[in-house]
Write a protein that holds these residues in place. Structure first.
Motif, PDB file in Angstrom:
ATOM      1  N   THR A  97      91.234  19.355 -92.049  1.00  0.00           N
ATOM      2  CA  THR A  97      90.824  19.086 -93.423  1.00  0.00           C
ATOM      3  C   THR A  97      91.173  20.259 -94.324  1.00  0.00           C
ATOM      4  O   THR A  97      91.537  21.339 -93.858  1.00  0.00           O
ATOM      5  CB  THR A  97      89.312  18.827 -93.483  1.00  0.00           C
ATOM      6  N   ASP A  98      91.081  20.032 -95.642  1.00  0.00           N
ATOM      7  CA  ASP A  98      91.382  21.048 -96.642  1.00  0.00           C
ATOM      8  C   ASP A  98      90.131  21.366 -97.458  1.00  0.00           C
ATOM      9  O   ASP A  98      89.117  20.666 -97.366  1.00  0.00           O
ATOM     10  CB  ASP A  98      92.488  20.556 -97.589  1.00  0.00           C
ATOM     11  N   ILE A  99      90.227  22.383 -98.268  1.00  0.00           N
ATOM     12  CA  ILE A  99      89.158  22.690 -99.219  1.00  0.00           C
ATOM     13  C   ILE A  99      89.235  21.667-100.356  1.00  0.00           C
ATOM     14  O   ILE A  99      90.330  21.324-100.814  1.00  0.00           O
ATOM     15  CB  ILE A  99      89.330  24.106 -99.782  1.00  0.00           C
ATOM     16  N   PRO A 100      88.101  21.165-100.825  1.00  0.00           N
ATOM     17  CA  PRO A 100      88.146  20.259-101.985  1.00  0.00           C
ATOM     18  C   PRO A 100      88.915  20.893-103.141  1.00  0.00           C
ATOM     19  O   PRO A 100      88.633  22.027-103.551  1.00  0.00           O
ATOM     20  CB  PRO A 100      86.661  20.067-102.309  1.00  0.00           C
ATOM     21  N   THR A 101      89.881  20.158-103.657  1.00  0.00           N
ATOM     22  CA  THR A 101      90.803  20.685-104.663  1.00  0.00           C
ATOM     23  C   THR A 101      91.176  19.603-105.651  1.00  0.00           C
ATOM     24  O   THR A 101      91.330  18.441-105.279  1.00  0.00           O
ATOM     25  CB  THR A 101      92.098  21.197-103.994  1.00  0.00           C
ATOM     26  N   PHE A 102      91.293  19.975-106.908  1.00  0.00           N
ATOM     27  CA  PHE A 102      91.919  19.063-107.871  1.00  0.00           C
ATOM     28  C   PHE A 102      92.984  19.831-108.635  1.00  0.00           C
ATOM     29  O   PHE A 102      93.015  21.070-108.629  1.00  0.00           O
ATOM     30  CB  PHE A 102      90.893  18.406-108.809  1.00  0.00           C
TER      31      PHE A 102
ATOM     32  N   ILE B  45      89.714  14.330-102.989  1.00  0.00           N
ATOM     33  CA  ILE B  45      88.470  13.679-102.568  1.00  0.00           C
ATOM     34  C   ILE B  45      88.779  12.325-101.930  1.00  0.00           C
ATOM     35  O   ILE B  45      88.270  12.000-100.849  1.00  0.00           O
ATOM     36  CB  ILE B  45      87.503  13.507-103.757  1.00  0.00           C
ATOM     37  N   ALA B  46      89.604  11.543-102.599  1.00  0.00           N
ATOM     38  CA  ALA B  46      89.905  10.194-102.107  1.00  0.00           C
ATOM     39  C   ALA B  46      90.702  10.208-100.810  1.00  0.00           C
ATOM     40  O   ALA B  46      90.694   9.219-100.066  1.00  0.00           O
ATOM     41  CB  ALA B  46      90.660   9.396-103.166  1.00  0.00           C
ATOM     42  N   THR B  47      91.354  11.298-100.513  1.00  0.00           N
ATOM     43  CA  THR B  47      92.169  11.375 -99.294  1.00  0.00           C
ATOM     44  C   THR B  47      91.523  12.238 -98.223  1.00  0.00           C
ATOM     45  O   THR B  47      92.173  12.590 -97.242  1.00  0.00           O
ATOM     46  CB  THR B  47      93.569  11.928 -99.623  1.00  0.00           C
ATOM     47  N   ALA B  48      90.266  12.593 -98.410  1.00  0.00           N
ATOM     48  CA  ALA B  48      89.577  13.413 -97.409  1.00  0.00           C
ATOM     49  C   ALA B  48      89.528  12.681 -96.075  1.00  0.00           C
ATOM     50  O   ALA B  48      89.268  11.472 -96.021  1.00  0.00           O
ATOM     51  CB  ALA B  48      88.155  13.718 -97.875  1.00  0.00           C
ATOM     52  N   PRO B  49      89.792  13.372 -94.966  1.00  0.00           N
ATOM     53  CA  PRO B  49      89.756  12.707 -93.656  1.00  0.00           C
ATOM     54  C   PRO B  49      88.341  12.242 -93.310  1.00  0.00           C
ATOM     55  O   PRO B  49      87.348  12.902 -93.665  1.00  0.00           O
ATOM     56  CB  PRO B  49      90.240  13.800 -92.694  1.00  0.00           C
ATOM     57  N   LYS B  50      88.244  11.139 -92.650  1.00  0.00           N
ATOM     58  CA  LYS B  50      86.946  10.549 -92.290  1.00  0.00           C
ATOM     59  C   LYS B  50      86.069  11.521 -91.512  1.00  0.00           C
ATOM     60  O   LYS B  50      84.846  11.555 -91.690  1.00  0.00           O
ATOM     61  CB  LYS B  50      87.199   9.288 -91.461  1.00  0.00           C
TER      62      LYS B  50
ATOM     63  N   SER C 280      82.701  23.916-101.176  1.00  0.00           N
ATOM     64  CA  SER C 280      83.240  24.598-100.002  1.00  0.00           C
ATOM     65  C   SER C 280      83.828  23.642 -98.973  1.00  0.00           C
ATOM     66  O   SER C 280      84.717  24.017 -98.215  1.00  0.00           O
ATOM     67  CB  SER C 280      82.158  25.454 -99.345  1.00  0.00           C
ATOM     68  N   ASN C 281      83.330  22.411 -98.927  1.00  0.00           N
ATOM     69  CA  ASN C 281      83.857  21.424 -97.980  1.00  0.00           C
ATOM     70  C   ASN C 281      83.449  20.029 -98.439  1.00  0.00           C
ATOM     71  O   ASN C 281      82.696  19.868 -99.418  1.00  0.00           O
ATOM     72  CB  ASN C 281      83.352  21.708 -96.549  1.00  0.00           C
ATOM     73  N   PHE C 282      83.939  19.021 -97.745  1.00  0.00           N
ATOM     74  CA  PHE C 282      83.673  17.646 -98.168  1.00  0.00           C
ATOM     75  C   PHE C 282      82.251  17.185 -97.839  1.00  0.00           C
ATOM     76  O   PHE C 282      81.771  16.213 -98.421  1.00  0.00           O
ATOM     77  CB  PHE C 282      84.714  16.707 -97.572  1.00  0.00           C
ATOM     78  N   ALA C 283      81.573  17.884 -96.937  1.00  0.00           N
ATOM     79  CA  ALA C 283      80.170  17.566 -96.681  1.00  0.00           C
ATOM     80  C   ALA C 283      79.343  17.842 -97.933  1.00  0.00           C
ATOM     81  O   ALA C 283      78.456  17.051 -98.304  1.00  0.00           O
ATOM     82  CB  ALA C 283      79.656  18.374 -95.496  1.00  0.00           C
ATOM     83  N   ASN C 284      79.630  18.936 -98.623  1.00  0.00           N
ATOM     84  CA  ASN C 284      78.927  19.241 -99.865  1.00  0.00           C
ATOM     85  C   ASN C 284      79.318  18.289-100.984  1.00  0.00           C
ATOM     86  O   ASN C 284      78.495  17.942-101.833  1.00  0.00           O
ATOM     87  CB  ASN C 284      79.195  20.689-100.275  1.00  0.00           C
ATOM     88  N   VAL C 285      80.555  17.848-100.998  1.00  0.00           N
ATOM     89  CA  VAL C 285      80.967  16.831-101.969  1.00  0.00           C
ATOM     90  C   VAL C 285      80.213  15.530-101.687  1.00  0.00           C
ATOM     91  O   VAL C 285      79.748  14.846-102.615  1.00  0.00           O
ATOM     92  CB  VAL C 285      82.489  16.598-101.912  1.00  0.00           C
TER      93      VAL C 285
END
Length: 240
Positions: free
Chosen positions: A119-124, A98-103, A145-150
């Motif tokens: 970009t990647d799928i949100p993952t921990f 999450i913290a490294t998601a591209p702008k 599913s993606n960082f927009a939903n996060v």
């Protein structure tokens, strides 16, 4: 063909003499006492230390350990125990993207990522020990599913102190699943329930795979210990 009697006799005597020669010395040392060789007095060989065996259990009362799930998945005997049905794995979140998601990927839903946005799928990632990024680890995917939903979930959850009710929970617009509250954050101890195996196939961009450690496809997350800080994008990366 006929052999002469003399020739046959000579051949027999030669064979007898040869066999007798082979037995010369047989038992000649039978009466000598056993003399053990002296102990080696030269330089001792340099041997590596005996490796220590893992002490981490396969399972606890709450579920599989990270080490245990990976061990069973790699086993030809126990593989089906962890891959044929949903399992629960307990561990600490040691990494999150999450913290490294591209702008370019951090925005409201309904807005398309730029064509050149990588970009990647949100993952921990979870491990058995807090902060251990070197030992066994398992990735958890499928909770967004993606960082927009996060991004949308973070906005909806930011003022909540208690778990959201049915009206407050944020559902992923693509997968129609409840995005977990709180969002996965490094340092939290969690129980993750889901389908475990080598592949993750829910991504629209293709199949993700980890043949060594496997991937958990999220169904549910229970927080045992809260993270010291909430999950967040890098500062100034989000745009409404």
């Amino acid at each position: 063909m006929k052999f002469s009697t003399v020739g046959t006799l000579v051949a027999a005597m030669a064979a007898t003499t040869a066999m007798a020669g082979m037995c010369v010395g047989c038992g000649s040392n039978a009466d000598e006492p056993y003399k053990p060789n002296p102990a080696w007095s030269g330089r001792k060989p340099s041997l590596p230390p005996v490796p220590s065996l893992p002490t981490t259990p396969i399972k606890t009362t709450d579920g599989y350990t990270v080490y245990g799930a990976i061990h069973q998945m790699r086993s030809s005997i126990h593989n089906a125990e962890v891959t044929s049905k949903e399992i629960t794995v307990v561990g600490y979140i040691v990494d999150s993207n999450i913290a490294t998601a591209p702008k370019c990927a951090v925005h409201k839903t309904g807005k398309k990522d730029p064509d050149d946005c990588k970009t990647d799928i949100p993952t921990f990632t979870i491990a058995d020990n807090k902060g251990d990024t070197k030992g066994p680890q398992i990735k958890v995917m499928g909770w967004a599913s993606n960082f927009a939903n996060v991004f949308e979930a973070l906005e909806k959850y930011k003022n909540l102190k208690e778990p959201p009710n049915e009206k407050q929970v944020y559902k992923d617009e693509l997968w129609a699943i409840d995005v977990p509250f709180p969002l996965p954050a490094v340092g939290a101890k969690v129980k993750v329930t889901g389908k475990y195996g080598v592949n993750f196939s829910k991504s629209s961009s293709g199949i993700a795979a980890d043949p060594l450690s496997g991937i958990i496809t999220y169904t549910k997350i229970d927080v045992i210990e809260e993270a010291p800080e909430k999950a967040a994008f890098a500062k100034n990366d989000g745009k409404k």
